[in-house]
Design an enzyme around this catalytic site. Structure first.
Site, PDB file in Angstrom:
ATOM      1  N   LYS A   1       0.855  -1.195   0.000  1.00  0.00           N
ATOM      2  CA  LYS A   1       0.000   0.000   0.000  1.00  0.00           C
ATOM      3  C   LYS A   1       0.882   1.233   0.000  1.00  0.00           C
ATOM      4  O   LYS A   1       2.051   1.191   0.409  1.00  0.00           O
ATOM      5  CB  LYS A   1      -0.931   0.041   1.221  1.00  0.00           C
ATOM      6  CG  LYS A   1      -0.233   0.134   2.583  1.00  0.00           C
ATOM      7  CD  LYS A   1       0.163   1.535   3.013  1.00  0.00           C
ATOM      8  CE  LYS A   1       0.926   1.485   4.319  1.00  0.00           C
ATOM      9  NZ  LYS A   1       1.703   2.736   4.566  1.00  0.00           N
TER      10      LYS A   1
ATOM     11  N   PRO B   1       9.593  -4.314  -0.412  1.00  0.00           N
ATOM     12  CA  PRO B   1      10.711  -3.963   0.469  1.00  0.00           C
ATOM     13  C   PRO B   1      10.267  -3.952   1.936  1.00  0.00           C
ATOM     14  O   PRO B   1       9.121  -3.584   2.243  1.00  0.00           O
ATOM     15  CB  PRO B   1      11.097  -2.555   0.026  1.00  0.00           C
ATOM     16  CG  PRO B   1      10.478  -2.346  -1.296  1.00  0.00           C
ATOM     17  CD  PRO B   1       9.306  -3.261  -1.399  1.00  0.00           C
ATOM     18  N   ILE B   2      11.170  -4.363   2.825  1.00  0.00           N
ATOM     19  CA  ILE B   2      10.822  -4.519   4.243  1.00  0.00           C
ATOM     20  C   ILE B   2      11.064  -3.217   5.021  1.00  0.00           C
ATOM     21  O   ILE B   2      12.044  -2.530   4.772  1.00  0.00           O
ATOM     22  CB  ILE B   2      11.674  -5.665   4.846  1.00  0.00           C
ATOM     23  CG1 ILE B   2      11.306  -6.981   4.154  1.00  0.00           C
ATOM     24  CG2 ILE B   2      11.504  -5.777   6.351  1.00  0.00           C
ATOM     25  CD1 ILE B   2      12.301  -8.097   4.376  1.00  0.00           C
ATOM     26  N   GLY B   3      10.162  -2.892   5.941  1.00  0.00           N
ATOM     27  CA  GLY B   3      10.325  -1.695   6.769  1.00  0.00           C
ATOM     28  C   GLY B   3      10.370  -0.446   5.916  1.00  0.00           C
ATOM     29  O   GLY B   3      11.142   0.471   6.154  1.00  0.00           O
TER      30      GLY B   3
ATOM     31  N   GLY C   1       7.463   1.421   4.698  1.00  0.00           N
ATOM     32  CA  GLY C   1       6.284   2.299   4.646  1.00  0.00           C
ATOM     33  C   GLY C   1       5.256   1.782   3.662  1.00  0.00           C
ATOM     34  O   GLY C   1       4.345   2.490   3.264  1.00  0.00           O
ATOM     35  N   LEU C   2       5.395   0.505   3.285  1.00  0.00           N
ATOM     36  CA  LEU C   2       4.505  -0.110   2.287  1.00  0.00           C
ATOM     37  C   LEU C   2       3.640  -1.209   2.898  1.00  0.00           C
ATOM     38  O   LEU C   2       2.908  -1.886   2.184  1.00  0.00           O
ATOM     39  CB  LEU C   2       5.351  -0.698   1.143  1.00  0.00           C
ATOM     40  CG  LEU C   2       6.221   0.309   0.373  1.00  0.00           C
ATOM     41  CD1 LEU C   2       7.171  -0.419  -0.571  1.00  0.00           C
ATOM     42  CD2 LEU C   2       5.351   1.298  -0.394  1.00  0.00           C
ATOM     43  N   ALA C   3       3.743  -1.385   4.224  1.00  0.00           N
ATOM     44  CA  ALA C   3       2.925  -2.359   4.973  1.00  0.00           C
ATOM     45  C   ALA C   3       3.103  -3.781   4.465  1.00  0.00           C
ATOM     46  O   ALA C   3       2.155  -4.570   4.456  1.00  0.00           O
ATOM     47  CB  ALA C   3       1.460  -1.957   4.956  1.00  0.00           C
ATOM     48  N   GLY C   4       4.317  -4.115   4.090  1.00  0.00           N
ATOM     49  CA  GLY C   4       4.562  -5.480   3.612  1.00  0.00           C
ATOM     50  C   GLY C   4       4.256  -6.506   4.682  1.00  0.00           C
ATOM     51  O   GLY C   4       3.563  -7.495   4.450  1.00  0.00           O
ATOM     52  N   GLY C   5       4.697  -6.227   5.913  1.00  0.00           N
ATOM     53  CA  GLY C   5       4.442  -7.174   6.991  1.00  0.00           C
ATOM     54  C   GLY C   5       2.955  -7.274   7.300  1.00  0.00           C
ATOM     55  O   GLY C   5       2.397  -8.370   7.439  1.00  0.00           O
TER      56      GLY C   5
ATOM     57  N   ASP D   1      -2.288  -1.149  10.504  1.00  0.00           N
ATOM     58  CA  ASP D   1      -2.501  -1.123   9.055  1.00  0.00           C
ATOM     59  C   ASP D   1      -3.115  -2.414   8.531  1.00  0.00           C
ATOM     60  O   ASP D   1      -3.494  -2.489   7.365  1.00  0.00           O
ATOM     61  CB  ASP D   1      -1.125  -0.986   8.352  1.00  0.00           C
ATOM     62  CG  ASP D   1      -0.787   0.456   8.065  1.00  0.00           C
ATOM     63  OD1 ASP D   1       0.301   0.696   7.491  1.00  0.00           O
ATOM     64  OD2 ASP D   1      -1.592   1.323   8.416  1.00  0.00           O
TER      65      ASP D   1
END
Ligand SMILES: C[C@@](CO)(OP(=O)(O)O)[C@H](O)COP(=O)(O)OP(=O)(O)OC[C@H]1O[C@@H](n2ccc(N)nc2=O)[C@H](O)[C@@H]1O
Ligand SMILES: Nc1ncnc2c1ncn2[C@@H]1O[C@H](COP(=O)(O)OP(=O)(O)O)[C@@H](O)[C@H]1O
EC number: 2.7.1.148
Length: 311
Positions: free
Chosen positions: A11, A96-98, A100-104, A138
């Site tokens: 996101k 990408p991790i950490g 700002g894209l809410a991957g986790g 999120d």
């Protein structure tokens, strides 16, 4: 049973306004979030050993209960009462991790949806949203995805819809060597702006109403040009992180961009374009410069959904 596959889209934040502090210590937010066509994938297989085992193609990510995929699975199993449920999960990371894209968060949402189906638990959407909200602010958005107004901690959603035949597209930048801690970003925001935080619920509601009528919502509805985008955490992170300043300056050099901003707590940065062709042209024009500054870059479209089972 055949393996089950779930897509976990990333996101971006088209609007991120920090309103004030809540009694639970989290920040009261007014946001617009948008799912994008950059996604991780989960492959799920049932087991009878009562274990939730995770394999992941990124060595820097834990595969124990601190991974949001495992944490979501353990919560779902505990709520179901069937403690013997197990699964083998393979996570393929592209987000990408950490960043700002809410991957986790998106991976956790995908695990809730996928394991609910794999284990035939029949939890309703509202129950999955409630579990998601406990796992991360999120994560409820990541269940529904698309375009949403997000209030509260980020878990109160109001769906929006892009009313244009050709949805916008974006050029996304992230420096592989840089990540930003979300707690740090919010803590810093409180240090810098805490004295001006709103406190009364009536003031929070006034800001929510203002966002519902803001020019951004007009642009999303397809009637009006794109306004400058607001991200209150960008004002906090940009002065402290040189690659964020560099990336924003590069994206502002692109032809025909509609807007440029940092996503969430960063350090991902994006430029919006009217369509994917314009994003690709801008990407080609500046690819060498992105590489020179060490940025990874992607072109992607918007997505009208969040975590979803793949056929
Ligand atoms: C900043 C945003 C913007 O969309 O996303 P990311 O940049 O992480 O993608 C979100 O607010 C991040 O959501 P998420 O990453 O789920 O946060 P959580 O795990 O719930 O909380 C991590 C920490 O961030 C702070 N936090 C988070 C949400 C919120 N409304 N107020 C806060 O103050 C708290 O310090 C909390 O301990
Ligand atoms: N499956 C996962 N994918 C990515 N990060 C994860 C995952 N599980 C736990 N995390 C942790 O969650 C934190 C935030 O991850 P992520 O959602 O990718 O950040 P952001 O929301 O800032 O993009 C990271 O520091 C990471 O260590």
């Amino acid at each position: 049973m055949a393996d089950l596959c779930v897509r976990a889209p990333a996101k971006i934040n088209l609007h991120l306004e920090v309103l004030g502090l809540r009694p639970d210590g989290f920040h009261e937010l007014a946001m617009v979030m948008q799912s994008i066509d950059l996604a991780d994938s989960l492959r799920l297989r049932p087991t009878a050993d009562g274990q939730i085992s995770l394999q992941c193609d990124r060595a820097e990510l834990p595969t124990d209960s601190s991974n949001l995929v495992v944490k979501a699975g353990e919560m779902l199993r505990a709520r179901s009462g069937f403690t013997e449920l197990g699964a083998q999960i393979v996570l393929e990371k592209r987000i990408p991790i950490g960043a700002g894209l809410a991957g986790g968060s998106s991976n956790g949402a995908a695990a809730l949806i996928g394991l609910n189906e794999l284990w035939g638990l029949g939890f309703k959407s509202q129950e999955l949203h409630s579990m998601a909200a406990e796992l991360g602010s999120d994560m409820p958005f990541c269940l529904d995805g698309g375009t949403q107004l997000c209030f509260g901690r980020g878990e109160l959603l109001e769906a929006l819809a892009f009313n244009s035949t050709e949805p916008p597209a974006l050029l996304l930048l992230k420096h592989p060597g840089v990540s930003v801690s979300t707690p740090w970003a919010y803590g810093r925001c409180k240090e810098l702006r805490g004295d001006f935080y709103l406190e009364a619920e009536a003031d929070f509601e006034q800001r929510r109403q203002a966002l519902r009528q803001a020019p951004l919502l007009g642009a999303i509805a397809g009637n009006g040009s794109w306004p400058p985008l607001r991200n209150d955490l960008q004002a906090v992170v940009e002065p402290e992180v040189e690659t964020v300043r560099q990336g924003l300056a590069l994206l502002r050099q692109t032809e025909q961009h509609l807007a440029v901003a940092m996503s969430g707590s960063g350090p991902s940065l994006f430029a919006l374009f009217s369509n994917l062709d314009q994003a690709r042209t801008a990407h080609a024009d500046l690819a060498e410069r992105f590489e020179l500054y060490g940025f990874e870059s992607w072109c992607c479209g918007f997505s009208d959904r969040g975590a979803s089972l793949l056929p």
